[in-house]
Design a protein around this motif. Structure first.
Motif, PDB file in Angstrom:
ATOM      1  N   ASP A  38      -3.115  -1.030  -4.215  1.00 13.88           N
ATOM      2  CA  ASP A  38      -4.172  -0.060  -4.523  1.00 13.88           C
ATOM      3  C   ASP A  38      -4.557   0.809  -3.328  1.00 13.88           C
ATOM      4  OD1 ASP A  38      -5.099  -2.361  -3.305  1.00 13.88           O
ATOM      5  OD2 ASP A  38      -7.126  -2.146  -4.115  1.00 13.88           O
ATOM      6  N   VAL A  39      -4.335   0.329  -2.100  1.00 14.06           N
ATOM      7  CA  VAL A  39      -4.738   1.107  -0.920  1.00 14.06           C
ATOM      8  C   VAL A  39      -3.568   1.859  -0.282  1.00 14.06           C
ATOM      9  CG1 VAL A  39      -6.652  -0.443  -0.426  1.00 14.06           C
ATOM     10  CG2 VAL A  39      -4.426  -0.881   0.619  1.00 14.06           C
ATOM     11  N   ASN A  40      -2.370   1.653  -0.795  1.00 18.26           N
ATOM     12  CA  ASN A  40      -1.202   2.369  -0.272  1.00 18.26           C
ATOM     13  C   ASN A  40      -1.052   3.671  -1.053  1.00 18.26           C
ATOM     14  OD1 ASN A  40       1.418   3.318   0.338  1.00 18.26           O
ATOM     15  ND2 ASN A  40       2.130   1.249   0.801  1.00 18.26           N
ATOM     16  N   ASN A  41      -1.628   4.744  -0.500  1.00 19.48           N
ATOM     17  CA  ASN A  41      -1.630   6.023  -1.220  1.00 19.48           C
ATOM     18  C   ASN A  41      -0.231   6.590  -1.413  1.00 19.48           C
ATOM     19  OD1 ASN A  41      -4.453   6.015  -1.383  1.00 19.48           O
ATOM     20  ND2 ASN A  41      -4.652   6.939   0.647  1.00 19.48           N
ATOM     21  N   GLN A  42       0.657   6.372  -0.454  1.00 20.39           N
ATOM     22  CA  GLN A  42       2.013   6.898  -0.551  1.00 20.39           C
ATOM     23  C   GLN A  42       2.877   6.072  -1.498  1.00 20.39           C
ATOM     24  OE1 GLN A  42       2.970   9.768   0.939  1.00 20.39           O
ATOM     25  NE2 GLN A  42       0.826   9.922   1.576  1.00 20.39           N
ATOM     26  N   LYS A  43       2.476   4.828  -1.703  1.00 20.37           N
ATOM     27  CA  LYS A  43       3.244   3.886  -2.541  1.00 20.37           C
ATOM     28  C   LYS A  43       4.665   3.699  -1.997  1.00 20.37           C
ATOM     29  CE  LYS A  43       0.002   2.981  -5.526  1.00 20.37           C
ATOM     30  NZ  LYS A  43      -1.122   3.543  -4.777  1.00 20.37           N
ATOM     31  N   MET A  44       4.814   3.866  -0.665  1.00 21.03           N
ATOM     32  CA  MET A  44       6.097   3.609  -0.008  1.00 21.03           C
ATOM     33  C   MET A  44       5.947   2.286   0.763  1.00 21.03           C
ATOM     34  SD  MET A  44       9.215   4.751   0.530  1.00 21.03           S
ATOM     35  CE  MET A  44       9.270   6.535   0.355  1.00 21.03           C
TER      36      MET A  44
END
Length: 261
Positions: free
Chosen positions: A219-225
């Motif tokens: 949920d806190v990884n905005n890039q989703k990488m």
């Protein structure tokens, strides 16, 4: 000493405030009897104190102030001779106390304002530092993602949605030389509470899954990488939804995406 020098010496102010000795009070009273200019100056100082005291209503009641003012004004209405008295000195002491309280109040107010300004500035500084750190982390994440996508040595594996989540998709960037693996999970929905995505490197014949990491803090990884563990060998990659902490073997009923190398 000339009259002008005597007036400018400051002794008359001390006399009015009641800060002289008894002998000095008598000397000033005697001078005032002989010299109208000195007497007039004393009266002017006392009137100034009365006028100044008008601004101190928060500290004294109106009744007390009017009594003091009436006594001071009555004392000098038609009297030339000045004689020091205990009550008159008491009134002057009150006036001096009022001035002192005003000074203390002003200093306290200034200190309070300064403290508030320092606190506000500190909070603003903390917020700016926090925003700056967040921006730096975001920029670093962007740079990492961009470097992964642009690396020509990476093999890009597209993972399509499976029965558990047909609309899901993901990408795996696998460098066969360094064995480093990155997962672009932008096409996956946020996992339910208490669940986590687990990434598997697969050998197909026979089917042998090897866990290469969890997509934690989704949920806190905005890039989703996500960077996961290295994959030594892989013929395919898959992502399943597992209980928090991961599973030893993949739950095939919760296979979200799958793709061959």
């Amino acid at each position: 000493m000339e009259t002008k020098q005597y007036i400018e010496s400051g002794i008359l102010e001390l006399y009015v405030y009641g800060l002289l000795s008894e002998a000095e009070n008598l000397e000033v009273a005697e001078m005032a009897k002989k010299n109208p200019a000195i007497n007039d100056e004393i009266i002017a100082i006392e009137k100034a104190i009365v006028a100044l005291s008008s601004s101190f209503s928060p500290f004294h009641s109106v009744a007390n102030y009017e009594k003091i003012k009436a006594k001071l004004e009555l004392k000098h209405a038609d009297v030339i001779e000045l004689q020091p008295s205990r009550n008159w000195s008491q009134y002057m002491g009150w006036a001096a106390a009022i001035i002192l309280l005003l000074g203390i109040g002003y200093q306290y107010n200034q200190l309070d304002q300064t403290s508030n300004q320092v606190a506000t500035t500190t909070l603003e500084k903390v917020k700016l530092e926090k925003d700056l750190n967040a921006l730096q982390l975001k920029n670093k994440a962007n740079e990492t993602s961009l470097a992964v996508v642009r690396d020509s040595k990476n093999t890009v594996v597209a993972l399509g949605g499976q029965a558990a989540a047909p609309e899901s998709f993901a990408k795996v960037y696998w460098n066969k030389e360094t064995k480093v693996v990155y997962v672009d999970a932008a096409g996956l929905p946020e996992p339910p509470k208490g669940m986590v995505y687990q990434v598997w490197a697969l050998k197909l014949n026979p089917l042998t899954p090897t866990s290469i990491g969890l997509l934690e803090k989704f949920d806190v990884n905005n890039q989703k990488m996500f960077a996961v563990n290295n994959a030594e060998e892989a013929e395919a990659f898959g992502i399943t939804l597992e209980p928090a902490g991961g599973s030893i073997t993949p739950t095939m009923e919760q296979l979200y995406t799958l793709g061959k190398v």
